[in-house]
Scaffold this motif. Structure first.
Motif, PDB file in Angstrom:
ATOM      1  N   CYS A 123       1.272  -1.416   0.148  1.00 14.22           N
ATOM      2  CA  CYS A 123      -0.109  -0.041   0.078  1.00 14.22           C
ATOM      3  C   CYS A 123       0.851   1.007  -0.200  1.00 14.22           C
ATOM      4  O   CYS A 123       0.714   2.154   0.802  1.00 14.22           O
ATOM      5  N   ASP A 156       2.166   4.884  -0.699  1.00 14.64           N
ATOM      6  CA  ASP A 156       1.662   6.767  -0.332  1.00 14.64           C
ATOM      7  C   ASP A 156       2.192   6.577  -1.938  1.00 14.64           C
ATOM      8  O   ASP A 156       2.678   6.598  -3.276  1.00 14.64           O
ATOM      9  N   ASN A 157       0.669   7.728  -2.203  1.00 12.37           N
ATOM     10  CA  ASN A 157       0.528   8.355  -3.081  1.00 12.37           C
ATOM     11  C   ASN A 157       0.179   7.226  -4.834  1.00 12.37           C
ATOM     12  O   ASN A 157       0.533   8.044  -6.000  1.00 12.37           O
ATOM     13  N   ALA A 158      -0.294   6.397  -4.552  1.00 12.30           N
ATOM     14  CA  ALA A 158      -0.116   5.317  -5.418  1.00 12.30           C
ATOM     15  C   ALA A 158      -1.853   4.931  -6.167  1.00 12.30           C
ATOM     16  O   ALA A 158      -2.643   6.178  -5.517  1.00 12.30           O
ATOM     17  N   ALA A 159      -2.246   5.828  -7.342  1.00 15.00           N
ATOM     18  CA  ALA A 159      -3.273   5.025  -7.893  1.00 15.00           C
ATOM     19  C   ALA A 159      -4.303   3.810  -6.980  1.00 15.00           C
ATOM     20  O   ALA A 159      -4.059   2.818  -7.005  1.00 15.00           O
ATOM     21  N   ILE A 160      -5.675   4.535  -6.795  1.00 10.67           N
ATOM     22  CA  ILE A 160      -6.168   3.744  -5.845  1.00 10.67           C
ATOM     23  C   ILE A 160      -7.204   2.469  -6.522  1.00 10.67           C
ATOM     24  O   ILE A 160      -6.547   1.271  -5.851  1.00 10.67           O
ATOM     25  N   THR A 161      -6.951   3.139  -7.740  1.00  6.00           N
ATOM     26  CA  THR A 161      -7.148   1.291  -9.232  1.00  6.00           C
ATOM     27  C   THR A 161      -6.391   0.490  -9.104  1.00  6.00           C
ATOM     28  O   THR A 161      -6.742  -0.626  -9.497  1.00  6.00           O
ATOM     29  N   SER A 162      -5.063   0.945  -8.446  1.00  8.56           N
ATOM     30  CA  SER A 162      -3.760  -0.176  -9.219  1.00  8.56           C
ATOM     31  C   SER A 162      -3.460  -0.845  -7.391  1.00  8.56           C
ATOM     32  O   SER A 162      -2.749  -1.531  -7.442  1.00  8.56           O
TER      33      SER A 162
END
Length: 151
Positions: free
Chosen positions: A137, A139-145
């Motif tokens: 998880c 930080d700053n990752a796209a929620i869909t990925s």
């Protein structure tokens, strides 16, 4: 005649034959390791392919979320770690044998084996670090990925 038969058997078996007091069993252990690790790797690779490609949606399911979800389970971390270590050690031992067979001078042999050992240790170390420090998880990752369990 019986003594001649023993020398023929020793020649046929090559470096794997150990006469009493003739040194170590390093080559025998390397030979046995190649057989056992190869058999275990075959099983592990087919389990890996079955879980990743046959179960679920096939190749379309493999993305960051799939790997993150899989490595959230310690079993799969250790499974992948053992597979990485076995594959690297198996391949390194195979290349060591090729270097021994085809290198003319002992100096070149030593150099090639040193480079092989350094590269193998680097890959094993980096691969182990990736498996155990992987953040499912970030930080700053796209929620869909991200996998479903991430907040």
């Amino acid at each position: 005649m019986n003594q001649h038969r023993g020398s023929q058997d020793a020649a046929r078996l090559g470096s794997y034959y150990r006469r009493p007091g003739s040194g170590s069993n390093v080559e025998l252990f390397a030979w046995l390791f190649m057989r056992w690790s190869g058999a275990l790797l075959l099983v592990m690779i087919f389990v890996h392919l079955f879980v990743n490609l046959v179960l679920g949606d096939g190749i379309q399911q493999i993305d960051f979320a799939f790997v993150a979800g899989k490595w959230a389970n310690p079993f799969w971390q250790w499974f992948d770690l053992v597979m990485l270590w076995l594959a690297m050690l198996h391949g390194t031992n195979g290349l060591r044998i090729i270097i021994n067979d085809y290198t003319e001078t002992s100096r070149a042999r030593l150099l090639l084996k040193t480079v092989l050992l350094a590269c193998s240790l680097a890959i094993i170390t980096l691969g182990s670090l990736v498996i155990f420090t992987f953040d499912p998880c970030p930080d700053n990752a796209a929620i869909t990925s991200l996998p479903d369990f991430c907040p």
